[in-house]
Design a protein around this motif. Sequence first.
Motif, PDB file in Angstrom:
ATOM      1  N   GLN A   1       2.586  -0.337  -9.499  1.00 34.07           N
ATOM      2  CA  GLN A   1       1.955  -1.530  -8.932  1.00 34.07           C
ATOM      3  C   GLN A   1       0.946  -2.160  -9.878  1.00 34.07           C
ATOM      4  O   GLN A   1       0.891  -3.389 -10.038  1.00 34.07           O
ATOM      5  N   ALA A   2       0.130  -1.336 -10.543  1.00 37.69           N
ATOM      6  CA  ALA A   2      -0.897  -1.876 -11.436  1.00 37.69           C
ATOM      7  C   ALA A   2      -0.266  -2.666 -12.581  1.00 37.69           C
ATOM      8  O   ALA A   2      -0.751  -3.736 -12.956  1.00 37.69           O
ATOM      9  N   ALA A   3       0.833  -2.153 -13.149  1.00 36.88           N
ATOM     10  CA  ALA A   3       1.515  -2.860 -14.238  1.00 36.88           C
ATOM     11  C   ALA A   3       2.099  -4.178 -13.743  1.00 36.88           C
ATOM     12  O   ALA A   3       2.064  -5.194 -14.452  1.00 36.88           O
ATOM     13  N   GLN A   4       2.629  -4.170 -12.523  1.00 31.69           N
ATOM     14  CA  GLN A   4       3.169  -5.407 -11.952  1.00 31.69           C
ATOM     15  C   GLN A   4       2.058  -6.437 -11.754  1.00 31.69           C
ATOM     16  O   GLN A   4       2.215  -7.619 -12.092  1.00 31.69           O
ATOM     17  N   GLN A   5       0.947  -6.007 -11.231  1.00 29.80           N
ATOM     18  CA  GLN A   5      -0.166  -6.932 -11.007  1.00 29.80           C
ATOM     19  C   GLN A   5      -0.729  -7.433 -12.335  1.00 29.80           C
ATOM     20  O   GLN A   5      -1.125  -8.597 -12.442  1.00 29.80           O
ATOM     21  N   ALA A   6      -0.744  -6.567 -13.351  1.00 34.36           N
ATOM     22  CA  ALA A   6      -1.204  -6.995 -14.680  1.00 34.36           C
ATOM     23  C   ALA A   6      -0.271  -8.060 -15.255  1.00 34.36           C
ATOM     24  O   ALA A   6      -0.697  -8.909 -16.043  1.00 34.36           O
ATOM     25  N   ALA A   7       0.997  -8.031 -14.847  1.00 36.98           N
ATOM     26  CA  ALA A   7       1.964  -9.039 -15.305  1.00 36.98           C
ATOM     27  C   ALA A   7       1.846 -10.339 -14.510  1.00 36.98           C
ATOM     28  O   ALA A   7       2.542 -11.310 -14.818  1.00 36.98           O
ATOM     29  N   GLY A   8       0.967 -10.348 -13.520  1.00 34.44           N
ATOM     30  CA  GLY A   8       0.754 -11.560 -12.735  1.00 34.44           C
ATOM     31  C   GLY A   8       1.473 -11.603 -11.409  1.00 34.44           C
ATOM     32  O   GLY A   8       1.500 -12.636 -10.739  1.00 34.44           O
ATOM     33  N   VAL A   9       2.048 -10.470 -10.994  1.00 39.05           N
ATOM     34  CA  VAL A   9       2.823 -10.423  -9.754  1.00 39.05           C
ATOM     35  C   VAL A   9       1.909 -10.144  -8.562  1.00 39.05           C
ATOM     36  O   VAL A   9       1.071  -9.243  -8.602  1.00 39.05           O
ATOM     37  N   ASP A  10       2.092 -10.907  -7.519  1.00 40.11           N
ATOM     38  CA  ASP A  10       1.396 -10.691  -6.247  1.00 40.11           C
ATOM     39  C   ASP A  10       2.306  -9.809  -5.400  1.00 40.11           C
ATOM     40  O   ASP A  10       3.327 -10.274  -4.873  1.00 40.11           O
ATOM     41  N   VAL A  11       1.978  -8.514  -5.283  1.00 40.65           N
ATOM     42  CA  VAL A  11       2.825  -7.593  -4.521  1.00 40.65           C
ATOM     43  C   VAL A  11       1.959  -6.497  -3.904  1.00 40.65           C
ATOM     44  O   VAL A  11       0.986  -6.052  -4.512  1.00 40.65           O
ATOM     45  N   GLU A  12       2.316  -6.101  -2.697  1.00 41.42           N
ATOM     46  CA  GLU A  12       1.567  -5.057  -2.012  1.00 41.42           C
ATOM     47  C   GLU A  12       2.502  -4.176  -1.208  1.00 41.42           C
ATOM     48  O   GLU A  12       3.632  -4.572  -0.887  1.00 41.42           O
ATOM     49  N   LEU A  13       2.043  -2.970  -0.903  1.00 42.84           N
ATOM     50  CA  LEU A  13       2.795  -2.047  -0.069  1.00 42.84           C
ATOM     51  C   LEU A  13       2.466  -2.341   1.394  1.00 42.84           C
ATOM     52  O   LEU A  13       1.293  -2.458   1.757  1.00 42.84           O
ATOM     53  N   VAL A  14       3.512  -2.476   2.216  1.00 40.23           N
ATOM     54  CA  VAL A  14       3.298  -2.728   3.634  1.00 40.23           C
ATOM     55  C   VAL A  14       4.005  -1.646   4.441  1.00 40.23           C
ATOM     56  O   VAL A  14       4.935  -0.994   3.967  1.00 40.23           O
ATOM     57  N   THR A  15       3.558  -1.445   5.664  1.00 41.41           N
ATOM     58  CA  THR A  15       4.153  -0.439   6.533  1.00 41.41           C
ATOM     59  C   THR A  15       5.515  -0.902   7.039  1.00 41.41           C
ATOM     60  O   THR A  15       5.876  -2.084   6.929  1.00 41.41           O
ATOM     61  N   ALA A  16       6.252   0.034   7.614  1.00 40.96           N
ATOM     62  CA  ALA A  16       7.550  -0.309   8.193  1.00 40.96           C
ATOM     63  C   ALA A  16       7.385  -1.335   9.309  1.00 40.96           C
ATOM     64  O   ALA A  16       8.185  -2.272   9.445  1.00 40.96           O
ATOM     65  N   ALA A  17       6.334  -1.184  10.097  1.00 44.70           N
ATOM     66  CA  ALA A  17       6.093  -2.134  11.183  1.00 44.70           C
ATOM     67  C   ALA A  17       5.790  -3.526  10.640  1.00 44.70           C
ATOM     68  O   ALA A  17       6.254  -4.540  11.186  1.00 44.70           O
ATOM     69  N   GLU A  18       5.025  -3.590   9.554  1.00 45.43           N
ATOM     70  CA  GLU A  18       4.710  -4.887   8.960  1.00 45.43           C
ATOM     71  C   GLU A  18       5.959  -5.514   8.343  1.00 45.43           C
ATOM     72  O   GLU A  18       6.157  -6.730   8.419  1.00 45.43           O
ATOM     73  N   ALA A  19       6.818  -4.681   7.757  1.00 44.32           N
ATOM     74  CA  ALA A  19       8.072  -5.199   7.211  1.00 44.32           C
ATOM     75  C   ALA A  19       8.923  -5.831   8.310  1.00 44.32           C
ATOM     76  O   ALA A  19       9.520  -6.891   8.118  1.00 44.32           O
ATOM     77  N   ALA A  20       8.953  -5.177   9.474  1.00 42.01           N
ATOM     78  CA  ALA A  20       9.724  -5.705  10.602  1.00 42.01           C
ATOM     79  C   ALA A  20       9.095  -6.986  11.148  1.00 42.01           C
ATOM     80  O   ALA A  20       9.794  -7.843  11.694  1.00 42.01           O
ATOM     81  N   ARG A  21       7.791  -7.123  10.991  1.00 44.94           N
ATOM     82  CA  ARG A  21       7.159  -8.379  11.411  1.00 44.94           C
ATOM     83  C   ARG A  21       7.533  -9.507  10.451  1.00 44.94           C
ATOM     84  O   ARG A  21       7.793 -10.637  10.880  1.00 44.94           O
TER      85      ARG A  21
END
Length: 370
Positions: free
Chosen positions: A109-129
């Motif tokens: 994740q840190a390398a992705q964010q350093a590349a400028g990517v907006d990304v986060e880990l979400v729960t299964a429930a949040e994914a379903a939302r």
Amino acid sequence: MSGLPERADAVVVGGGVIGTSIACRLAESGVGTVLLDRGALGSGSSGTTAGVVRTYFPGNALISSLAVRSLTAYHTFAERTGTDLDLQRIGLLVLFTDEHQVQEFRHTQAAQQAAGVDVELVTAAEAARLNPLVDERTILAAAWSPEAYTCTPAAIVRGYATAARQAGAILRTETPVTGIDAEGRVHTPAGSIRADTIVCAAGPWAETVAAMAGVRVPVTPYPVDMLLAGAPGSAPRKALPMTMHPSSLRIRSWGDRILVGMGRPAPDETRQDWLQRVSHHLGTTFPALSGSGLEKGWSGDLDVSPDGMAFIGRDPSRPFFYAAGFSGQGLCQAPAAGEIIRDLVLGKESWIDTAGLSTARCLSGSAEAG
């Protein structure tokens, strides 16, 4: 068709999103450019996509950095080319089904964010939302990246082609390359043209074109089918995010239907067995789609590299450049690829270290560098 000019500073082979982006960048930099395509512009891999540009590429921050730069270019595309891409943000959801995938996300994740990517880990429930068709009981968690947009690939090709012509480039369609000699003369049924520089952006035909010049670009065609399923009555009115499952299944909204991708039948698999396998994965992860009839949308070939990452570089012994093997990700990287090739041709320092994009990484014992 009018004849080809006798010579050009650069000949670009391939008229998809990659080739037209390169031709545009070269022409705008004052390089006398001729683009040749074996068919119509955008008729190759550029039309064999889900029509989404995104910035997050799991496990590969280098690709993500190219995609981040490319998305920035797409946001100003209309201003630069006069063509509106009508980008609509839908977001990208990458589903995780085992703990290893979750840990790998945390590790990168840190390398992705350093590349400028907006990304986060979400729960299964949040994914379903975020995508109500997801059965949260079938996943552990997901990566959520809001920077993913629907687009029309043909508009990208058209915009770059128009801008390239306005900058002085000559674009010739229905003009396949039949040979490239040692002196840099490119042969076609319409005549031959002497090129100071040759750029191979021929997608699934890149290996064949490069071989004409005695250059190895290890790209193979990979056939894919895109399928369409009916949207269930429970589907939300707003567009669903592009959603990717570890099985390679991916879905997104397509008008009032659902676009489904999962490769194509294996060599020893019948089409009916493959469709049953797709239906099984679809119904397991997205129960509301269980029993949905799958219809053929369109098919075509992608240009695939051995490691799934594009080759962008030059041959060390001659002015032959290549941008191929994008493995279905060309839309997301085309603007950045155009910039990189332009800088390589002009001998300028690039905005990124291009060594990792060279074919040398996949050619054992090769001295090639990009």
